[in-house]
Design a protein around this motif. Structure first.
Motif, short mmCIF file in Angstrom:
data_model
loop_
_atom_site.label_atom_id
_atom_site.label_comp_id
_atom_site.label_asym_id
_atom_site.label_seq_id
_atom_site.Cartn_x
_atom_site.Cartn_y
_atom_site.Cartn_z
N SER A 23 39.87 -53.50 -87.33
CA SER A 23 40.66 -53.08 -88.37
C SER A 23 40.79 -51.60 -88.11
CB SER A 23 39.45 -53.48 -89.51
OG SER A 23 39.81 -52.75 -90.63
N VAL A 25 41.66 -48.20 -89.84
CA VAL A 25 41.21 -47.62 -91.15
C VAL A 25 41.84 -46.19 -91.46
CG1 VAL A 25 39.45 -46.86 -92.40
CG2 VAL A 25 39.23 -48.97 -91.26
N ARG A 44 39.78 -42.64 -103.94
CA ARG A 44 38.84 -43.76 -104.59
C ARG A 44 37.96 -44.42 -103.44
NH1 ARG A 44 41.54 -45.64 -109.58
NH2 ARG A 44 43.58 -44.67 -109.70
N GLY A 46 37.08 -46.72 -100.86
CA GLY A 46 37.67 -47.64 -99.86
C GLY A 46 39.12 -46.92 -99.22
N THR A 50 34.19 -41.67 -96.19
CA THR A 50 33.46 -42.10 -95.31
C THR A 50 33.67 -42.27 -93.75
OG1 THR A 50 31.97 -42.92 -96.95
CG2 THR A 50 31.38 -43.58 -94.81
N THR A 51 34.61 -43.01 -93.81
CA THR A 51 35.19 -43.48 -92.31
C THR A 51 35.56 -41.93 -91.54
OG1 THR A 51 35.95 -45.54 -92.93
CG2 THR A 51 36.65 -44.82 -90.88
N1 LIG Z 1 31.99 -51.19 -90.94
C1 LIG Z 1 33.02 -51.43 -91.57
N2 LIG Z 1 33.59 -52.42 -90.75
C2 LIG Z 1 34.95 -52.77 -91.10
N3 LIG Z 1 35.55 -52.20 -92.13
C3 LIG Z 1 35.03 -51.34 -93.00
C4 LIG Z 1 33.53 -50.88 -92.39
N4 LIG Z 1 33.42 -49.80 -93.25
C5 LIG Z 1 34.35 -49.40 -94.17
N5 LIG Z 1 35.59 -50.22 -93.80
C6 LIG Z 1 36.79 -50.27 -94.31
O1 LIG Z 1 37.46 -49.26 -94.26
C7 LIG Z 1 37.99 -48.69 -95.18
C8 LIG Z 1 37.66 -47.27 -95.70
O2 LIG Z 1 36.26 -47.60 -96.14
P1 LIG Z 1 35.41 -46.09 -96.34
O3 LIG Z 1 35.78 -44.93 -95.40
O4 LIG Z 1 34.12 -46.43 -96.65
O5 LIG Z 1 36.02 -45.46 -97.90
P2 LIG Z 1 35.29 -44.56 -98.79
O6 LIG Z 1 34.16 -43.73 -98.17
O7 LIG Z 1 36.53 -43.55 -99.15
O8 LIG Z 1 35.22 -45.06 -100.21
C9 LIG Z 1 37.82 -49.77 -96.43
O9 LIG Z 1 38.96 -50.63 -96.52
C10 LIG Z 1 36.48 -50.47 -95.86
O10 LIG Z 1 36.83 -51.69 -96.63
#
Ligand SMILES: Nc1ncnc2c1ncn2[C@@H]1O[C@H](COP(=O)(O)OP(=O)(O)O)[C@@H](O)[C@H]1O
Ligand SMILES: [Mg+2]
Length: 241
Positions: A23, A25, A44, A46, A50-51
């Motif tokens: 995936s 991201v 928003r 997702g 965090t990533t």
């Molecule tokens: N451990 C993971 N494995 C796969 N996809 C992930 C994981 N963590 C987050 N995602 C996907 O990565 C995208 C960004 O998530 P994230 O960085 O958590 O967003 P935010 O912190 O802005 O809400 C989202 O589509 C989420 O579903």
């Protein structure tokens, strides 16, 4: 001579891509943070905030592009080496050890070999009087707000000067959120560099020097505090604030 142009950024992210397994991201994120700045990453759920923090720390699956900490390229470094450059990451799940007391949690982190001392316990307690009162309380007995302060205080103990704080205000009562706002102001006065991920726009707005907005793993807006008012219509559209 020191001027803005010649300063080495505390954090310089160029064309950062990141994956969780298959995936994809993050799709080319650029963020530059000068020493002492407070920068907020909005978006928003997702959006990839965090990533981005996890990718800075080398905690995603794969990552590519450039992430420099105080001018040092870290894209091929493991997480512990990145931390030792003086980066403190406070994840959404605070990671307080529930069986240990507040003070034991504070004594746990290793001091990083950054050349700067971690914040002494007495200074921590002066900055967080609640934690001083609760120093012998077990982790599980602390309120959500106290746990959040402990999570940040624990990072300060390591000597980290660049703080990555993920949604610290989330789920906390307004009076606690105000205390966290005072904490951010104190950190900035002490010269820390802060990158905060926030959903709570009202919390972040008065604190940040600059703002980035993410959508679908990309930075779609960047602006300074002085432009906040004129950016409100765009923010309303992007964030629903
Ligand atoms: N451990 C993971 N494995 C796969 N996809 C992930 C994981 N963590 C987050 N995602 C996907 O990565 C995208 C960004 O998530 P994230 O960085 O958590 O967003 P935010 O912190 O802005 O809400 C989202 O589509 C989420 O579903
Ligand atoms: Mg998140």
């Amino acid at each position: 001579m020191v001027n803005a142009a010649s300063k080495t950024p505390a954090l310089e992210i160029r064309n950062l891509e990141a994956w969780y397994g298959e995936s994809h991201v993050l799709h080319g994120v650029d963020i530059v943070v000068q020493p002492g700045e407070v920068v907020t990453l909005l978006g928003r759920n997702g959006a990839g905030r965090t990533t981005t923090m996890r990718a800075i720390m080398g905690l995603t699956g794969a990552r590519k592009g450039s992430v420099k900490i105080n001018g040092v390229e870290t894209i091929h470094l493991p997480t512990h080496r990145i931390a030792h450059l003086g980066v403190g990451y406070c994840p959404e799940e605070r990671g307080i050890f529930s069986s240990l007391s507040c003070e034991e949690n504070l004594l746990l982190p290793p001091v990083l070999k950054t050349g700067t001392q971690g914040m002494p316990l007495d200074e921590i307690y002066a900055m967080f009087p609640n934690l001083a009162e609760r120093r012998h309380s077990q982790g599980t007995r602390l309120s959500g707000g106290e746990q959040q302060m402990l999570a940040v205080a624990r990072i300060l103990r390591t000597g980290a000067k660049l703080l990555l704080l993920d949604e610290i205000s989330e789920g906390l009562a307004p009076v606690i959120v105000q205390a966290l706002a005072r904490m951010i102001t104190m950190l900035r006065e002490r010269g820390y560099t802060v990158v905060m991920v926030e959903q709570n726009f009202r919390f972040a707005a008065p604190l940040a020097d600059r703002f980035y907005v993410m959508e679908h793993g990309r930075i779609v807006e960047r602006f300074g505090a002085a432009e906040l008012a004129e950016k409100m219509p765009v923010l309303t559209e992007l964030l629903g604030v």
